[in-house]
Design a protein around this motif. Sequence first.
Motif, PDB file in Angstrom:
ATOM      1  N   ASN A 213       0.845  -1.201   0.000  1.00 48.51           N
ATOM      2  CA  ASN A 213       0.000   0.000   0.000  1.00 48.51           C
ATOM      3  C   ASN A 213       0.876   1.245   0.000  1.00 48.51           C
ATOM      4  OD1 ASN A 213      -2.803  -1.238   0.460  1.00 48.51           O
ATOM      5  ND2 ASN A 213      -1.643  -2.101   2.170  1.00 48.51           N
TER       6      ASN A 213
ATOM      7  N   LYS B 157      -0.823   6.931  -3.635  1.00 45.80           N
ATOM      8  CA  LYS B 157      -1.742   6.437  -4.656  1.00 45.80           C
ATOM      9  C   LYS B 157      -3.196   6.725  -4.288  1.00 45.80           C
ATOM     10  CE  LYS B 157       1.390   2.970  -6.515  1.00 45.80           C
ATOM     11  NZ  LYS B 157       1.650   1.539  -6.811  1.00 45.80           N
ATOM     12  N   VAL B 158      -3.430   7.069  -3.035  1.00 44.80           N
ATOM     13  CA  VAL B 158      -4.746   7.558  -2.625  1.00 44.80           C
ATOM     14  C   VAL B 158      -4.851   9.048  -2.952  1.00 44.80           C
ATOM     15  CG1 VAL B 158      -6.317   7.893  -0.672  1.00 44.80           C
ATOM     16  CG2 VAL B 158      -4.904   5.833  -0.799  1.00 44.80           C
TER      17      VAL B 158
ATOM     18  N   ASP C 222      -3.274  10.505  -5.375  1.00 40.06           N
ATOM     19  CA  ASP C 222      -3.384  10.541  -6.839  1.00 40.06           C
ATOM     20  C   ASP C 222      -3.127   9.137  -7.386  1.00 40.06           C
ATOM     21  OD1 ASP C 222      -3.310  10.928  -9.548  1.00 40.06           O
ATOM     22  OD2 ASP C 222      -1.842  12.562  -9.511  1.00 40.06           O
ATOM     23  N   PRO C 223      -4.168   8.481  -7.893  1.00 40.79           N
ATOM     24  CA  PRO C 223      -4.005   7.107  -8.405  1.00 40.79           C
ATOM     25  C   PRO C 223      -2.979   6.985  -9.529  1.00 40.79           C
ATOM     26  CG  PRO C 223      -6.326   7.649  -8.157  1.00 40.79           C
ATOM     27  CD  PRO C 223      -5.566   8.933  -7.958  1.00 40.79           C
ATOM     28  N   ARG C 224      -2.599   8.098 -10.145  1.00 42.11           N
ATOM     29  CA  ARG C 224      -1.629   8.051 -11.242  1.00 42.11           C
ATOM     30  C   ARG C 224      -0.191   8.024 -10.749  1.00 42.11           C
ATOM     31  NH1 ARG C 224      -3.664  13.468 -13.945  1.00 42.11           N
ATOM     32  NH2 ARG C 224      -3.583  13.950 -11.717  1.00 42.11           N
TER      33      ARG C 224
ATOM     34  N   SER D 145       2.499   5.606 -12.013  1.00 43.88           N
ATOM     35  CA  SER D 145       1.770   4.759 -12.967  1.00 43.88           C
ATOM     36  C   SER D 145       2.657   4.308 -14.122  1.00 43.88           C
ATOM     37  CB  SER D 145       0.540   5.500 -13.504  1.00 43.88           C
ATOM     38  OG  SER D 145       0.924   6.708 -14.147  1.00 43.88           O
TER      39      SER D 145
END
Length: 246
Positions: free
Chosen positions: A67, A71-72, A74-76, A79
């Motif tokens: 975790n 990423k919470v 900004d999910p990108r 990436s």
Amino acid sequence: MFCAIDTDILLYKATTTVEKQIDWGNDIWSLFSDLKEAKALFKKQCDQITEATGVEDHVHCLSDHANNFRKVVDPRYKSLRKGTRKPCGYVAMSDWVEENYKTYRLPTTEADDVMGILATKPENIGKCVVVSDDKDLKTIPGKLYRPTKDERLNISDQDAYHYFLTQCLTGDATDGYAGIPGFGPKAAERVLGNRPDWSVVEREYLKAGMTRDEAIQQARLARILHWSDWNQDEETVILWEPTKRT
């Protein structure tokens, strides 16, 4: 005095170096790693750090690979690295380090954050040498040793904050956050000057047609956690706010 070491990097170097390709014939290939070699390389890196810093007490800082709080935000985030693999034997080596060395890993954080939290914990001020080649650690005040360059830095609170605001403006393509598109280090140096302040960052975002919320989001991605950003009781991240001046 102790060293807070970016052990993700040490593990990656050791396991990448020993990874070998095997051609079995008939177009069949496989990867092979001898972890005895990887362990020897890992120990050699630790010995080199001790020799360079003069500090024998090491805390090996590791990322939570399951975790990541960014990423919470900004999910990108990161990436572009999606689908990339760890070197052969990396997970087994990580387990070995946790079993045989003093390690520190915190939920949802990266090794950078763990080092930042340790280095800025009030009772550790002046007693911690951060060991990492990652330039992001310039945002943490205190002693920084960069092994690849054999570089020793003493980073002031103001210099750390200046570099953090620079990251907010320029972003970091490696980590997958953009900052202000087209805004480079020279432009950041020009607008921040010698007295860095968050209001300058916010102003530049608005001038670029972006929003205050976008500026704060990028700052939260750029921020390497300090002790003040970590809720020790709940083991959760306290997201950065513009009211923080360091």
